[in-house]
Write an enzyme that holds these catalytic residues in place. Structure first.
Site, mmCIF file in Angstrom:
data_model
loop_
_atom_site.group_PDB
_atom_site.id
_atom_site.type_symbol
_atom_site.label_atom_id
_atom_site.label_comp_id
_atom_site.label_asym_id
_atom_site.label_seq_id
_atom_site.Cartn_x
_atom_site.Cartn_y
_atom_site.Cartn_z
ATOM 1 N N HIS A 203 4.693 19.073 -11.614
ATOM 2 C CA HIS A 203 3.886 17.924 -12.020
ATOM 3 C C HIS A 203 2.442 18.124 -11.571
ATOM 4 O O HIS A 203 2.179 18.740 -10.532
ATOM 5 C CB HIS A 203 4.431 16.642 -11.404
ATOM 6 C CG HIS A 203 5.739 16.215 -11.983
ATOM 7 N ND1 HIS A 203 6.162 14.903 -11.978
ATOM 8 C CD2 HIS A 203 6.741 16.913 -12.583
ATOM 9 C CE1 HIS A 203 7.352 14.813 -12.548
ATOM 10 N NE2 HIS A 203 7.719 16.017 -12.914
ATOM 11 N N GLU B 72 0.314 16.164 -10.190
ATOM 12 C CA GLU B 72 0.007 15.635 -8.864
ATOM 13 C C GLU B 72 0.483 16.572 -7.751
ATOM 14 O O GLU B 72 -0.241 16.819 -6.789
ATOM 15 C CB GLU B 72 0.659 14.246 -8.672
ATOM 16 C CG GLU B 72 0.223 13.207 -9.670
ATOM 17 C CD GLU B 72 1.101 13.116 -10.914
ATOM 18 O OE1 GLU B 72 1.174 12.032 -11.505
ATOM 19 O OE2 GLU B 72 1.716 14.130 -11.293
ATOM 20 N N CYS C 125 5.161 9.462 -11.347
ATOM 21 C CA CYS C 125 6.593 9.187 -11.208
ATOM 22 C C CYS C 125 6.867 8.923 -9.725
ATOM 23 O O CYS C 125 5.983 9.076 -8.878
ATOM 24 C CB CYS C 125 7.409 10.378 -11.713
ATOM 25 S SG CYS C 125 7.273 11.857 -10.674
ATOM 26 N N CYS D 64 6.188 11.973 -7.363
ATOM 27 C CA CYS D 64 4.758 12.218 -7.129
ATOM 28 C C CYS D 64 4.140 11.111 -6.282
ATOM 29 O O CYS D 64 3.322 11.383 -5.393
ATOM 30 C CB CYS D 64 4.016 12.365 -8.450
ATOM 31 S SG CYS D 64 4.492 13.864 -9.343
#
Length: 142
Positions: free
Chosen positions: A53, A55, A83, A86
């Protein structure tokens, strides 16, 4: 969100599209020195990793750049609300504010009791365009 942030976001979304990645982008900047901007994007599709991801990639990049696991002097801008994974990674590194452009119906992050980090939705003229970009990406995948 400054025009400079928006330019970086648009450029990175184009990069994601060329690479076949989910067009989710994260930027981070030092609160005191806002001209110092670092960024990352999703790499989950190509690297086949749950931790790809934007992040998480950005936090790992910042650990290497700052030689610190404490990012208390930084704020993050993301194109899509983080999410849960993260969000809690961001919390672990002490980032206080997360600015985001779009909500995500698949996450419960916005329902988490807001302490730190605080989620702040950005009102941007780019929101609708970005929503279409994200929608088109997932239509092509199906």
């Amino acid at each position: 969100m400054s025009n400079n942030h928006l330019k970086i976001i648009k450029k990175l979304i184009e990069k994601c599209k060329r690479k076949g990645e989910v067009p989710v982008v994260a930027l981070i900047y030092n609160i005191k020195h806002q001209e110092k901007i670092f960024y990352s994007y999703n790499t989950r599709q190509k690297k086949y990793t749950i931790c790809g991801h934007a992040e998480i990639n950005l936090i790992n990049k910042m650990f290497k750049k700052t030689k610190s696991k404490n990012l208390i002097n930084f704020e993050m801008i993301v194109t899509l609300i983080p999410c849960e994974m993260c969000y809690f990674a961001i919390k672990q590194v002490s980032i206080k504010n997360i600015y985001y452009i779009l909500d995500n119906d698949k996450t419960i992050t916005k329902d988490i009791e807001q302490t730190t980090p605080k989620l702040i939705k950005i009102k941007s003229e780019y929101s609708e365009q970005y929503k279409k970009e994200l929608s088109n990406f997932f239509k092509k995948m199906r």
